[in-house]
Enzyme design. Structure first.
Site, PDB file in Angstrom:
ATOM      1  N   PHE A 138      -7.982  -7.193  -2.713  1.00  0.00           N
ATOM      2  CA  PHE A 138      -8.616  -6.644  -1.639  1.00  0.00           C
ATOM      3  C   PHE A 138     -10.027  -7.467  -1.116  1.00  0.00           C
ATOM      4  O   PHE A 138     -10.628  -7.989  -1.492  1.00  0.00           O
ATOM      5  CB  PHE A 138      -9.204  -5.375  -1.911  1.00  0.00           C
ATOM      6  N   ASP A 224     -13.598 -14.976  -3.444  1.00  0.00           N
ATOM      7  CA  ASP A 224     -14.100 -13.713  -2.936  1.00  0.00           C
ATOM      8  C   ASP A 224     -14.987 -13.048  -4.076  1.00  0.00           C
ATOM      9  O   ASP A 224     -14.496 -12.535  -4.880  1.00  0.00           O
ATOM     10  CB  ASP A 224     -13.133 -12.903  -2.393  1.00  0.00           C
ATOM     11  N   LYS A 253     -21.408  -6.952  -0.986  1.00  0.00           N
ATOM     12  CA  LYS A 253     -21.803  -5.874  -1.503  1.00  0.00           C
ATOM     13  C   LYS A 253     -23.404  -5.503  -2.109  1.00  0.00           C
ATOM     14  O   LYS A 253     -24.282  -4.973  -1.173  1.00  0.00           O
ATOM     15  CB  LYS A 253     -20.990  -5.218  -2.667  1.00  0.00           C
TER      16      LYS A 253
HETATM   17  C1  LIG Z   1     -15.620  -4.521  -0.603  1.00  0.00           C
HETATM   18  C2  LIG Z   1     -14.961  -5.710  -0.463  1.00  0.00           C
HETATM   19  C3  LIG Z   1     -14.595  -6.532   0.672  1.00  0.00           C
HETATM   20  C4  LIG Z   1     -14.826  -5.987   1.901  1.00  0.00           C
HETATM   21  O1  LIG Z   1     -16.378  -5.880   2.043  1.00  0.00           O
HETATM   22  P1  LIG Z   1     -16.567  -4.614   3.292  1.00  0.00           P
HETATM   23  O2  LIG Z   1     -18.157  -4.870   3.403  1.00  0.00           O
HETATM   24  O3  LIG Z   1     -16.250  -3.247   3.071  1.00  0.00           O
HETATM   25  O4  LIG Z   1     -15.942  -5.167   4.617  1.00  0.00           O
HETATM   26  C5  LIG Z   1     -14.008  -7.861   0.625  1.00  0.00           C
HETATM   27  N1  LIG Z   1     -13.677  -8.350  -0.795  1.00  0.00           N
HETATM   28  C6  LIG Z   1     -14.057  -7.499  -1.838  1.00  0.00           C
HETATM   29  C7  LIG Z   1     -13.592  -8.095  -3.113  1.00  0.00           C
HETATM   30  C8  LIG Z   1     -14.601  -6.340  -1.619  1.00  0.00           C
HETATM   31  O5  LIG Z   1     -14.765  -5.677  -3.023  1.00  0.00           O
END
Ligand SMILES: *Cc1c(COP(=O)(O)O)cnc(C)c1O
Length: 397
Positions: A138, A224, A253
């Site tokens: 994700f 990520d 986050k």
């Molecule tokens: C939440 C998340 C995103 C996206 O972040 P947003 O602030 O919601 O745009 C991307 N990568 C990972 C691993 C995430 O947990």
């Protein structure tokens, strides 16, 4: 307004992109949040791994007030102190890099994709543009980020997606050989621990193999760490468990304690290809977000939050494994630090709502996985309380 009034207004005025439970949260303190009726809930989701220091943290509140009173916004066109201080702190505790600031996780992914494609196009021309990502990843909801998110449910009705994405199974080494190409591949992007996609840790051999292949074939490796970074897995950054470094790392986050922020850290070979005007953001490097983030990251480091996370994560995992022994609907407990997934034989929506009714907030990661991402400052008593509530819910199931 009452709970009912707020929910009625939501149904009238708010875009229906979320199904929300019938509670209205009003305030928070430490590991607890309170709804409008004054009911207390133990927060084991932490605003989706955002509130890592908990709710109502005096240092965060103070940092917001201090910088908001001084300078709230000036735009990215000018020098300010908070973003250089934050960048220096991040780099000194990660790897030599330069930092680009933006406002969310998705935006940091967009920037990482653009920067690595730019770098690759200088190295190998426009054909070196493919981005390799992994099933159940994700990476966010904007077009580039959702295109990189190899989950068909997020693409439905939004096609065509951004071209050049290649999806592979996580933790399988063999398909990498064929898919990662010196001529075609710009970057490989991976979450060291997949969050939304089911709390799936990438194996150390897999990540090391990726690192080797990317070096050999001159491909950028993006980690990520938006969800798994910043102490969540028991190290300041998740890559630090594996003895390798990415070329690019995205953060968001928990970085600014609940204020919107995103960051892309990139090694010098990537940073060198960027020139003024290539990318930008009006709100990026916002002084309030950056000043608060500096306070958050400093507190994490000064208080040894990573070690504490490892300890509490071990206790929570052990307790969940004990529940799994007596409850056959639990298939597996997995994760790292305080990012823990409990996979069930069936859908977990009813468990999540029953826990909430009993005063415990947990989340899901896919249909069958219950996700815990509590504040990293939780104590033994919070772990005991959560296990007690979950155990009771599972007994009654
Ligand atoms: C939440 C998340 C995103 C996206 O972040 P947003 O602030 O919601 O745009 C991307 N990568 C990972 C691993 C995430 O947990």
């Amino acid at each position: 307004m009452t709970t009912e009034e707020i929910i009625a207004l939501e149904e009238q005025y708010i875009a229906p992109t979320y199904v929300r439970p019938p509670v209205v949260f009003d305030r928070g303190s430490g590991a607890y949040v309170y709804d409008l009726e004054g009911r207390r809930y133990l927060d084991f989701l932490g605003g989706i791994a955002v509130n890592s220091l908990g709710h109502g943290v005096p240092e965060i509140i103070g940092a917001v007030a201090q910088q908001a009173a001084k300078l709230m916004h000036i735009s990215n066109l000018y020098h300010t102190e908070p973003h250089v201080k934050l960048a220096k702190l991040l780099v000194e505790n990660a790897f030599p890099a330069r930092v680009f600031f933006c406002n969310s996780g998705s935006e940091s992914i967009e920037a990482a994709l653009k920067f690595t494609r730019r770098w690759a196009s200088e190295a190998g021309g426009d054909t070196k543009h493919e981005i390799v990502t992994f099933e159940n990843a994700f990476h966010g909801r904007t077009y580039g980020a959702v295109s990189a998110t190899a989950q068909p449910k997020y693409h439905e009705g939004f096609k065509p997606m951004l071209p050049g994405m290649v999806y592979l199974p996580l933790n399988e080494i063999e398909p990498l050989e064929e898919a990662i190409s010196a001529e075609r591949t710009a970057a490989v992007m991976v979450e060291p621990v997949q969050g939304e996609g089911g709390v799936n840790p990438a194996h150390v051999e897999f990540l090391r193999h990726l690192r080797r292949l990317c070096d050999e074939r001159k491909v950028a490796l993006i980690f990520d760490e938006i969800q798994c970074g910043l102490c969540r897995t028991g190290k300041l950054f998740a890559y630090q468990h594996h003895g390798i470094e990415p070329d690019v790392m995205t953060l968001a986050k928990p970085l600014a304690g609940g204020l919107p922020i995103g960051a892309v850290m990139m090694k010098s070979h990537i940073a060198e290809v960027l020139k003024p005007g290539m990318h930008g953001s009006t709100f990026g490097a916002n002084p309030v977000a950056c000043h608060v983030a500096h306070a958050v990251v400093s507190k994490m480091i000064d208080e040894g939050l990573a070690d504490r996370t490892l300890e509490m994560g071990g206790k929570l995992t052990a307790g969940l494994n004990a529940l799994a022994e007596t409850h056959t609907d639990i298939k597996e407990v997995r994760g790292a630090g305080l990012l823990i997934g409990v996979e069930f034989e069936d859908k977990v929506g009813d468990v999540v709502s029953a826990c909430r009714d009993e005063g415990l907030i947990v989340g899901t990661a896919g249909d069958n996985v219950l996700r815990c991402a509590p504040p990293l400052v939780i104590e033994q008593r919070h772990v005991d309380e959560a296990l007690g509530i979950l155990g009771g819910v599972l007994d009654a199931r």
